[in-house]
Each structure stands twice: as C-alpha cells, then as structure tokens.
Enzyme design. Structure first.
Site, short mmCIF file in Angstrom:
data_model
loop_
_atom_site.label_atom_id
_atom_site.label_comp_id
_atom_site.label_asym_id
_atom_site.label_seq_id
_atom_site.Cartn_x
_atom_site.Cartn_y
_atom_site.Cartn_z
N LYS A 160 55.56 1.07 60.63
CA LYS A 160 57.01 0.92 60.47
C LYS A 160 57.50 -0.45 60.96
O LYS A 160 58.23 -1.14 60.26
CB LYS A 160 57.76 2.03 61.22
N ARG B 112 64.15 11.08 64.30
CA ARG B 112 62.84 11.64 64.62
C ARG B 112 62.90 13.17 64.70
O ARG B 112 61.88 13.80 64.99
CB ARG B 112 62.36 11.11 65.97
N ARG C 233 46.71 -1.92 69.69
CA ARG C 233 47.93 -2.66 69.38
C ARG C 233 48.33 -3.57 70.55
O ARG C 233 48.15 -3.21 71.71
CB ARG C 233 49.06 -1.65 69.10
N ARG D 189 51.51 -1.79 75.19
CA ARG D 189 52.56 -0.88 75.67
C ARG D 189 51.91 0.25 76.46
O ARG D 189 50.89 0.80 76.02
CB ARG D 189 53.31 -0.30 74.46
N ARG E 193 52.05 11.54 71.50
CA ARG E 193 53.09 11.08 70.57
C ARG E 193 52.79 11.53 69.15
O ARG E 193 53.70 11.85 68.38
CB ARG E 193 53.21 9.55 70.63
#
Ligand code: AMP
Length: 216
Positions: A17, A92, A131, A164, A175
């Site tokens: 996204k 969400r 990431r 992160r 998640r």
C-alpha cells in the site's frame, strides 16, 4: 493524469500500500493519508492520542475506530484533498468504513476506487521482516526485494534506515491475524458497492501498469 481520484488502498501490512502510494504520487497530485504515519507522528510529538495509540501499535493491535476515524475526517476536510487522495491503511474495520462513508458524504467527496493488494502470507512475512523505513523522509526499502543503494542509508535523502518495531516476526504475525479477522470483511463490503479493484499480481512494473490503466 489521474485527476481528483478518491482512493482507498486495502491489504495486509506489507502488501504494498505504501510503496504503490509513493509511486502514484510521483505522477499524480493526490494527497497521501496513511493512518499509520499519522499515528506515528502523534507518538513522536508525545500527544495524548499518541500515548493512547503507542501500546496498541507495539502489540500490532488496532487503535479504536472512533479515534482513527476522527483523525482521518479532520485530514479529509483540508482543501488540498480537493485534488483527490489515497487512504492508505484506513479503513481497517467495517465500523471505520461506515464512519468514513458518513464523513465522505458530509464532505461531498465520493469514493472512486478501493484497491485491494492481495499477497500470500509467506511473502507478507518475508517482506515485513526485511522492510526498512527512512527516519527522515519515510521512504520504504526492503533488504531482500528493494534494497537501498548503500546499506542503511536512504537513496532519496541520505537519512538513516531503521526497522519498525512492529515489523518483528512476532508482531508481524499478530498484525496479519488482525488483518484477516477485522479488515478482510471490507473486501466484500466494497465489492458489494462495485468499487473494488483486486490486484493479485506481484511484479512491480505490472502493478504500476494496472493502476495507470484502471485509474486513468
Ligand atoms: P501501518 O503503518 O498502516 O502498518 O499501521 C501501523 C499500526 O498503526 C497498526 O498496526 C495499528 O496499530 C495502527 N493503525 C494504523 N491504521 C489504523 C486504523 N485504520 N485503525 C486502527 N489502527 C490503525
């Protein structure tokens, strides 16, 4: 040129996204609204909202619907959103989608498309745990799939890259579970409204072509 398109990007964390928002923004004058970024900014500034969100985010849980929806509504009421926007990571839950429907109607900003990035779970977990984000400009890299030219340094601004805390394997799994339980019902919700575009492709250039074609 993609004029005044009002878009939502839905997908599991790490589905792309943020990456495809950044690519679209290079070519189109849209406003990018990432609720994750807005919340991280609240935490950085030490606001009451940030303090409320911080613990939940560390555990990979969702921040309460009304809190996030209020934040988005106030951002959408800014005049720069007249150019169109991408909502990245919001809504969400079905409740958030309903609150968004009401806000969009009130602000007279009709929704054009909801893009769903569908990616396999193994790929998601591989991507999330590799990431890297830039501390300074927020650019996204990936040690495995989209590495920066110089390790640990942002290609765009020279800022420091970091992982992160919620991209650890344990929190990433939590998640992903939250996505299936609370967010995936949105696929049907927006499918029923006739605005859903599902992308199952994983090649970056091909996804860009699909987005350009579908959103022109
Ligand atoms: P993201 O950067 O989109 O992956 O979001 C990071 C974290 O922020 C999520 O795991 C949630 O804890 C919180 N968050 C972001 N967007 C929302 C939302 N729409 N509703 C509730 N919590 C959110």
């Amino acid at each position: 040129m993609l004029k005044q398109k009002n878009l939502i990007f839905v997908g599991a964390p790490g589905a792309g996204k943020g990456t495809f928002s950044a690519l679209l923004l290079e070519k189109h004058p849209l406003v990018h609204i990432s609720t994750g970024d807005l919340l991280r900014d609240e935490i950085k500034r030490g606001t009451a909202l940030g303090q409320e969100a911080s613990g939940l985010m560390k555990e990979g849980k969702l921040v309460p619907d009304e809190v996030v929806a209020g934040m988005v509504r106030s951002r959408l009421s800014q005049p720069d959103c007249d150019n169109g926007f991408i909502l990245d990571g919001f809504p969400r839950t079905i409740r958030q989608a309903e609150l968004l429907d009401a806000a969009l109607q009130e602000l007279d900003r009709p929704l054009d498309r909801v893009v769903y990035f569908k990616v396999d779970d193994e790929v998601i977990l591989q991507r999330l745990t590799a990431r890297q984000n830039c501390r300074k400009c927020g650019a996204i890299f990936n040690k495995l799939f989209m590495p920066s030219r110089q390790e640990g340094i942002c290609d765009n601004c020279g800022g420091e890259l970091y992982q992160r805390p919620d991209d650890s394997l344990e929190t990433a799994k939590a998640r992903l579970g939250v996505f299936y339980q609370q967010t995936s019902p949105l696929i049907e919700y927006y499918g029923d409204k006739g605005v859903l575009l599902e992308i199952t492709e994983t090649d970056k250039d091909e996804i860009c072509r699909i987005l350009d074609r579908e959103l022109a």
